[in-house]
Design a protein around this motif. Sequence first.
Motif, mmCIF file in Angstrom:
data_model
loop_
_atom_site.group_PDB
_atom_site.id
_atom_site.type_symbol
_atom_site.label_atom_id
_atom_site.label_comp_id
_atom_site.label_asym_id
_atom_site.label_seq_id
_atom_site.Cartn_x
_atom_site.Cartn_y
_atom_site.Cartn_z
ATOM 1 N N LYS A 2 0.698 -1.139 0.071
ATOM 2 C CA LYS A 2 -0.123 0.008 -0.080
ATOM 3 C C LYS A 2 0.908 1.130 0.003
ATOM 4 O O LYS A 2 1.900 1.409 0.581
ATOM 5 C CB LYS A 2 -0.827 0.106 1.358
ATOM 6 N N HIS A 455 5.100 4.534 -8.086
ATOM 7 C CA HIS A 455 5.655 3.601 -6.853
ATOM 8 C C HIS A 455 4.399 2.419 -7.224
ATOM 9 O O HIS A 455 5.243 1.291 -6.895
ATOM 10 C CB HIS A 455 4.856 4.354 -5.457
ATOM 11 N N GLU A 456 3.441 2.488 -7.391
ATOM 12 C CA GLU A 456 2.360 1.162 -7.352
ATOM 13 C C GLU A 456 2.475 0.289 -8.663
ATOM 14 O O GLU A 456 2.878 -0.812 -8.478
ATOM 15 C CB GLU A 456 0.828 1.505 -7.242
ATOM 16 N N HIS A 460 6.799 -1.242 -7.158
ATOM 17 C CA HIS A 460 6.556 -2.772 -6.564
ATOM 18 C C HIS A 460 6.638 -3.901 -7.342
ATOM 19 O O HIS A 460 6.864 -5.107 -7.192
ATOM 20 C CB HIS A 460 5.006 -2.976 -5.647
ATOM 21 N N GLU A 483 9.076 -0.963 0.765
ATOM 22 C CA GLU A 483 8.496 0.406 0.333
ATOM 23 C C GLU A 483 9.535 1.414 -0.038
ATOM 24 O O GLU A 483 9.218 2.226 -0.756
ATOM 25 C CB GLU A 483 7.716 1.093 1.848
#
Length: 682
Positions: A2, A455-456, A460, A483
């Motif tokens: 997340k 980022h997402e 990841h 993260e």
Amino acid sequence: MKTYILSMALATTVLASYGGAGNETAGKNNLAYNVEQFADLQILRYDVPGFEELSLNQKELIYYLSEAALAGRDILFDQNGKYNLAIRRMLEAVYTQYEGDRNDPEFRELEVYLKRVWFSNGIHHHYGMEKFVPGFSENFLRTQVNKLDASLLPLSGEESVETFCSLIFPVIFDPRVMPKRVNQADGEDLVLTSACSYYDGVTQQEAEAFYQALKDPEDQTPISYGLNSRLVKKDGKIQEEVWKVGGLYTAAIEQIVGWLEKAEGVAENGAQRAVISTLIAYYRSGDLKTFDDYSILWVHDLDSRIDFINGFTETYGDPLGMKASWESLVNFKDQEATKRTELISANAQWFEDHSPVDSRFKKEEVKGVSAKVITAAVLAGDLYPATAIGINLPNADWIRSRHGSKSVTIGNITDAYNKAARGNGFHEEFVYSDTEKQLIDTYGDLTGNLHTDLHECLGHGSGKLLPGVDPDALKAYGSTIEETRADLFGLYYLADPKLVELGLTPNDEAYKAEYYSFLMNGLMTQLVRIEPGNEVEEAHMRNRQLIARWVYEKGAADRVVEMVTQEGKTYVVIHDYQKLRQLFGELLAEIQRIKSTGDYDEARALVENYAVKVDPQLHAEILERYHKLRLSPYKGFVNPRYEAVRNASGEVTDVKVSYDEGFAEQMLRYSRDYSFLPTRNP
Ligand code: ZN
């Protein structure tokens, strides 16, 4: 995995009157985004644009999935601590039955405490993990409890009120009992010293040994060991109590399954139907192989407009990062905004190929990184009331590399944050000069969203583990390193000319807005979330501080980033943005090496050296400046309310959405309608 809201600038302004806006009716274009404020929390409201335009079938599907989402509420309370349900139910009884002066200072303190318990799904701070300190006396509570009809109290069997109080009161009032929900302090037994209920009667060493023995290093498709169970020692034997129909939490899970079955009946297509039925099968069997089957089907379901998460998903709440908290999110695709993320994922291979990491750690073929912007329809479990703004799932590394992952940015939530934060004075206080302020005003929203997307959808999803490397090798440091990796990937590429070429950023300057905000946040302003004397604990906060401190230190000789003091106030100044980008790239390469090779010692060294410690003097200064602004460092949301309209034969003919519920009102309704678990789970 997340992403949470990155910028402290999105802290919202204090309300004119304390808690007064709860029952305001929200007009369509005039939603009351601010609901109320208490302790360090601000409650906001979000709207669900586009819901009215969905088909009846889609609305019905959302309705069933939202009921399945709310049905799991109690699970998280119990996972966060074994007395949380008892405490919540006791306080709710006192709160609703209280006949004295509701302006009495002790009662008001009890109200704030209960609201914090609702917000955190338990008695520990949702972010800082420390136990709340009640502002009312033990005596006051005892008096109120004794006034209640005993049938209103969550007593267990023949238990007397006195016995109940002697069990529960120390949990609330004694600072030595269950002081932290998740303890990450290096060198302590993280299992024994954490109050979450994922382990009972076992030590960290026993838990680690138990799972180590189950793992087969040759297994290329390992299940997510321990994900859906509590590990207990019974009669001297260590065993798992699985969360499933017929197992632990069965009463809530049966309800979830009942609503999922209804959802299955109105699925948009066969692929979605298969996702739902496999999830049901998993809830019935508790078999983690079936969970992997479900995850794979879910990753490949890309055509449905409506999508959802419902289950034991993220492992941030387990000090060992194995056991998952329960959460749910029901959503539908924002088709216009998704064009942005589709552009990013269409170029995923280019980004992977050009990243600054060693080619041994890159994916030869980036598979199925799908990315979309979604509109949240309901938040639940570990996504409620505090929520992420970006989510990337599934978490199993082998599924991600073989089948890809689905990455989402939650558009209407980010939008609600932005709207609620306009003109709150934060930038005026903390940003160095007009140059930076202007950059942020002009490009801040855009580059903030883009950073989340990168980022997402890419961060990841990028990189790979070397063969034979245990995905849990980094242990307690795993979440922070992961993260850090995703954030750095995003930061590095925000400044890439490719983004301008793709039309994602308007020029070669826009990225500076996010670089500045990120460093200011990581070096200074995120400290407003930490109590004086405490260290940085939460994975995302650790990651931001790790990055910011590392580049600050490594760039010191070249004066890349400086911290200057003017009239007693500290500011971050970035002198060389391109050099800064280079440093982000260097750190990304190192973090990827640590992840790919499972280098625990280096992970530990980086986190302990850069991510944890707080400079007490700077901390005090930041807190003082921040408190003058009267902002809340944490936000959460009330959900809209959905109501099914039925005809005489019980068929759903419409689903109505309304936005007029207050925070306490919503919580009490949920407690009335969705309390399925026994107060103390065995
Ligand atoms: Zn993340």
